[in-house]
Every structure is written in C-alpha cells, then in structure tokens.
Design a protein around this motif. Structure first.
Motif, PDB file in Angstrom:
ATOM      1  N   LYS A  79     -21.779  28.909  21.209  1.00 58.18           N
ATOM      2  CA  LYS A  79     -22.981  29.641  20.825  1.00 58.18           C
ATOM      3  C   LYS A  79     -23.173  29.637  19.312  1.00 58.18           C
ATOM      4  O   LYS A  79     -24.292  29.555  18.817  1.00 58.18           O
ATOM      5  N   ALA A  80     -22.080  29.726  18.568  1.00 58.70           N
ATOM      6  CA  ALA A  80     -22.172  29.688  17.109  1.00 58.70           C
ATOM      7  C   ALA A  80     -22.702  28.341  16.634  1.00 58.70           C
ATOM      8  O   ALA A  80     -23.548  28.283  15.740  1.00 58.70           O
ATOM      9  N   VAL A  81     -22.217  27.274  17.235  1.00 58.83           N
ATOM     10  CA  VAL A  81     -22.703  25.940  16.853  1.00 58.83           C
ATOM     11  C   VAL A  81     -24.179  25.811  17.184  1.00 58.83           C
ATOM     12  O   VAL A  81     -24.956  25.261  16.405  1.00 58.83           O
ATOM     13  N   GLU A  82     -24.589  26.348  18.322  1.00 57.00           N
ATOM     14  CA  GLU A  82     -26.006  26.316  18.674  1.00 57.00           C
ATOM     15  C   GLU A  82     -26.819  27.031  17.602  1.00 57.00           C
ATOM     16  O   GLU A  82     -27.870  26.555  17.171  1.00 57.00           O
ATOM     17  N   GLY A  83     -26.321  28.177  17.150  1.00 60.13           N
ATOM     18  CA  GLY A  83     -27.010  28.914  16.087  1.00 60.13           C
ATOM     19  C   GLY A  83     -27.063  28.127  14.799  1.00 60.13           C
ATOM     20  O   GLY A  83     -28.102  28.078  14.130  1.00 60.13           O
ATOM     21  N   PHE A  84     -25.941  27.502  14.419  1.00 64.68           N
ATOM     22  CA  PHE A  84     -25.930  26.654  13.229  1.00 64.68           C
ATOM     23  C   PHE A  84     -26.956  25.541  13.344  1.00 64.68           C
ATOM     24  O   PHE A  84     -27.677  25.246  12.403  1.00 64.68           O
ATOM     25  N   ALA A  85     -27.006  24.924  14.496  1.00 66.35           N
ATOM     26  CA  ALA A  85     -27.906  23.788  14.701  1.00 66.35           C
ATOM     27  C   ALA A  85     -29.358  24.203  14.551  1.00 66.35           C
ATOM     28  O   ALA A  85     -30.187  23.444  14.053  1.00 66.35           O
ATOM     29  N   LYS A  86     -29.688  25.419  14.987  1.00 62.68           N
ATOM     30  CA  LYS A  86     -31.076  25.881  14.893  1.00 62.68           C
ATOM     31  C   LYS A  86     -31.446  26.272  13.467  1.00 62.68           C
ATOM     32  O   LYS A  86     -32.573  26.073  13.041  1.00 62.68           O
ATOM     33  N   VAL A  87     -30.500  26.865  12.741  1.00 61.83           N
ATOM     34  CA  VAL A  87     -30.802  27.409  11.427  1.00 61.83           C
ATOM     35  C   VAL A  87     -30.534  26.410  10.305  1.00 61.83           C
ATOM     36  O   VAL A  87     -31.310  26.313   9.364  1.00 61.83           O
ATOM     37  N   PHE A  88     -29.438  25.679  10.419  1.00 60.16           N
ATOM     38  CA  PHE A  88     -29.030  24.786   9.349  1.00 60.16           C
ATOM     39  C   PHE A  88     -29.246  23.334   9.754  1.00 60.16           C
ATOM     40  O   PHE A  88     -29.602  23.029  10.873  1.00 60.16           O
ATOM     41  N   GLY A  89     -28.970  22.451   8.837  1.00 61.33           N
ATOM     42  CA  GLY A  89     -29.185  21.036   9.079  1.00 61.33           C
ATOM     43  C   GLY A  89     -28.040  20.358   9.792  1.00 61.33           C
ATOM     44  O   GLY A  89     -27.074  20.979  10.228  1.00 61.33           O
ATOM     45  N   HIS A  90     -28.182  19.059   9.874  1.00 63.44           N
ATOM     46  CA  HIS A  90     -27.199  18.240  10.569  1.00 63.44           C
ATOM     47  C   HIS A  90     -25.816  18.335   9.941  1.00 63.44           C
ATOM     48  O   HIS A  90     -24.812  18.354  10.654  1.00 63.44           O
ATOM     49  N   THR A  91     -25.751  18.368   8.620  1.00 63.68           N
ATOM     50  CA  THR A  91     -24.455  18.384   7.949  1.00 63.68           C
ATOM     51  C   THR A  91     -23.647  19.609   8.346  1.00 63.68           C
ATOM     52  O   THR A  91     -22.455  19.503   8.663  1.00 63.68           O
ATOM     53  N   THR A  92     -24.287  20.766   8.368  1.00 67.43           N
ATOM     54  CA  THR A  92     -23.586  21.995   8.743  1.00 67.43           C
ATOM     55  C   THR A  92     -23.135  21.937  10.193  1.00 67.43           C
ATOM     56  O   THR A  92     -22.026  22.363  10.530  1.00 67.43           O
ATOM     57  N   THR A  93     -23.966  21.391  11.052  1.00 67.24           N
ATOM     58  CA  THR A  93     -23.595  21.270  12.464  1.00 67.24           C
ATOM     59  C   THR A  93     -22.401  20.340  12.617  1.00 67.24           C
ATOM     60  O   THR A  93     -21.454  20.645  13.358  1.00 67.24           O
ATOM     61  N   LEU A  94     -22.421  19.211  11.913  1.00 68.35           N
ATOM     62  CA  LEU A  94     -21.292  18.283  11.975  1.00 68.35           C
ATOM     63  C   LEU A  94     -20.015  18.932  11.452  1.00 68.35           C
ATOM     64  O   LEU A  94     -18.934  18.741  12.009  1.00 68.35           O
ATOM     65  N   MET A  95     -20.136  19.735  10.408  1.00 70.79           N
ATOM     66  CA  MET A  95     -18.969  20.431   9.876  1.00 70.79           C
ATOM     67  C   MET A  95     -18.422  21.432  10.901  1.00 70.79           C
ATOM     68  O   MET A  95     -17.201  21.581  11.039  1.00 70.79           O
ATOM     69  N   ALA A  96     -19.307  22.100  11.623  1.00 68.33           N
ATOM     70  CA  ALA A  96     -18.864  23.031  12.663  1.00 68.33           C
ATOM     71  C   ALA A  96     -18.160  22.282  13.792  1.00 68.33           C
ATOM     72  O   ALA A  96     -17.145  22.756  14.323  1.00 68.33           O
ATOM     73  N   LEU A  97     -18.674  21.110  14.143  1.00 68.81           N
ATOM     74  CA  LEU A  97     -18.012  20.297  15.173  1.00 68.81           C
ATOM     75  C   LEU A  97     -16.635  19.844  14.701  1.00 68.81           C
ATOM     76  O   LEU A  97     -15.673  19.838  15.478  1.00 68.81           O
ATOM     77  N   GLU A  98     -16.544  19.477  13.432  1.00 63.99           N
ATOM     78  CA  GLU A  98     -15.245  19.100  12.867  1.00 63.99           C
ATOM     79  C   GLU A  98     -14.265  20.276  12.953  1.00 63.99           C
ATOM     80  O   GLU A  98     -13.096  20.089  13.310  1.00 63.99           O
ATOM     81  N   ALA A  99     -14.743  21.471  12.643  1.00 64.32           N
ATOM     82  CA  ALA A  99     -13.888  22.660  12.716  1.00 64.32           C
ATOM     83  C   ALA A  99     -13.397  22.878  14.144  1.00 64.32           C
ATOM     84  O   ALA A  99     -12.238  23.249  14.357  1.00 64.32           O
ATOM     85  N   GLY A 100     -14.258  22.621  15.109  1.00 65.56           N
ATOM     86  CA  GLY A 100     -13.846  22.739  16.506  1.00 65.56           C
ATOM     87  C   GLY A 100     -12.773  21.733  16.874  1.00 65.56           C
ATOM     88  O   GLY A 100     -11.804  22.068  17.572  1.00 65.56           O
ATOM     89  N   GLU A 101     -12.916  20.511  16.407  1.00 63.30           N
ATOM     90  CA  GLU A 101     -11.906  19.485  16.679  1.00 63.30           C
ATOM     91  C   GLU A 101     -10.577  19.857  16.012  1.00 63.30           C
ATOM     92  O   GLU A 101      -9.513  19.708  16.616  1.00 63.30           O
ATOM     93  N   LEU A 102     -10.643  20.373  14.789  1.00 58.31           N
ATOM     94  CA  LEU A 102      -9.423  20.801  14.100  1.00 58.31           C
ATOM     95  C   LEU A 102      -8.736  21.936  14.864  1.00 58.31           C
ATOM     96  O   LEU A 102      -7.506  21.953  14.982  1.00 58.31           O
ATOM     97  N   SER A 103      -9.519  22.851  15.372  1.00 59.35           N
ATOM     98  CA  SER A 103      -8.964  23.950  16.160  1.00 59.35           C
ATOM     99  C   SER A 103      -8.274  23.414  17.411  1.00 59.35           C
ATOM    100  O   SER A 103      -7.178  23.862  17.770  1.00 59.35           O
ATOM    101  N   GLY A 104      -8.902  22.450  18.062  1.00 53.42           N
ATOM    102  CA  GLY A 104      -8.292  21.833  19.240  1.00 53.42           C
ATOM    103  C   GLY A 104      -6.993  21.125  18.904  1.00 53.42           C
ATOM    104  O   GLY A 104      -6.012  21.217  19.645  1.00 53.42           O
ATOM    105  N   ILE A 105      -6.986  20.425  17.786  1.00 55.57           N
ATOM    106  CA  ILE A 105      -5.763  19.745  17.342  1.00 55.57           C
ATOM    107  C   ILE A 105      -4.648  20.777  17.138  1.00 55.57           C
ATOM    108  O   ILE A 105      -3.522  20.585  17.604  1.00 55.57           O
ATOM    109  N   ASP A 106      -4.973  21.860  16.467  1.00 55.16           N
ATOM    110  CA  ASP A 106      -3.978  22.920  16.261  1.00 55.16           C
ATOM    111  C   ASP A 106      -3.453  23.459  17.587  1.00 55.16           C
ATOM    112  O   ASP A 106      -2.253  23.673  17.748  1.00 55.16           O
TER     113      ASP A 106
END
Length: 146
Positions: A79-106
């Motif tokens: 839901k947070a990523v959805e909010g980022f995607a609506k409010v911010f641009g592609h770069t912020t959304t990609l950064m949020a996706l990266e954070a999710g992948e990092l969390s999964g790696i951890d």
C-alpha cells in the motif's frame, strides 16, 4: 509439533508473507509504469515473486500445515508503494521497490542463519530465492540510473 518444527513453520510463513507482499507491490507499481523497459522488468520480477510464493507454499505443505494466504502486515508495504507511485515519480517508486528487495534479502539471510530452518528450505533460499532477489535489486538500480 516441536518448538523447532514450529519455528521452521513460522519462519517459512513469514518468508511467504514477504513474497505475497512483493507480488502485491509489483502489481501496484505496474499501474504507474506504462513504458519499456520498466514495465517488462516489473512484470518479470513480479513473476519471479509469484514463483517464490509457489516454492515456499510447497515447502510449508510438505511440513503438513496450511500456508498463509495473505501478506498480513507486509501488505502495508504494498500500500505504501502504491501511495508513492501516485504521489511521486518513477524514481521514488523504483527506490521503494529496491527497499523491498533489500528487506527480502535481509529476511532470507536471517533464515539462513536460523538453526531451526530445515536444510531443504535453506538450500532453496541459497540456490534460487536469494540470488533472484539480488538480481532484482541490480536490475532495478540499473533502470533507475538511466
């Protein structure tokens, strides 16, 4: 069931919830990206996460218990990523996706260090699940850098 077995189930279901959340997150992010190469990349990563869901469910089934069906608290990340995607641009959304992948790696690294997690699951993490997330992270970073 023993405490050890219960711990393995708990860890496996936690990993499953993370993967379910990733599927939800990439589904939401795809609504934001209408161009290539981002759209193809996000679809491919989502498909990998869907496959990971199936793999983890199979391990949990093999333990004789019902796998979790929803992402639970992890769904809030989607839901947070959805909010980022609506409010911010592609770069912020990609950064949020990266954070999710990092969390999964951890999460996978913690599972590998857990003596209660069965060897079969650790092997799956080492050979498939963890390398996959590392590739996702690299690909997302490359797309964002362009």
């Amino acid at each position: 069931m023993t405490a050890t077995f219960d711990q393995c189930i708990d860890v496996s279901n936690s990993l499953l919830r993370g993967e379910l959340s990733a599927v939800e997150t990439y589904t939401q992010a795809l609504a934001k990206f209408r161009t290539e190469p981002e759209r193809s990349l996000l679809r491919s990563i989502r498909a990998d996460h869907q496959d990971s869901v199936g793999r983890l469910r199979a391990h949990i089934d093999d333990m004789g218990v019902q796998p979790d069906e929803s992402s639970g608290v992890w769904g809030q990340f989607a839901k947070a990523v959805e909010g980022f995607a609506k409010v911010f641009g592609h770069t912020t959304t990609l950064m949020a996706l990266e954070a999710g992948e990092l969390s999964g790696i951890d999460d996978y690294l913690v599972a590998l260090d857990d003596p209660e997690v069965m060897d079969e699951i650790k092997q799956e993490i080492r050979e498939v699940l963890l390398p996959r997330l590392e590739r996702h992270l690299d690909a997302l970073r490359k797309v964002r850098a362009k």
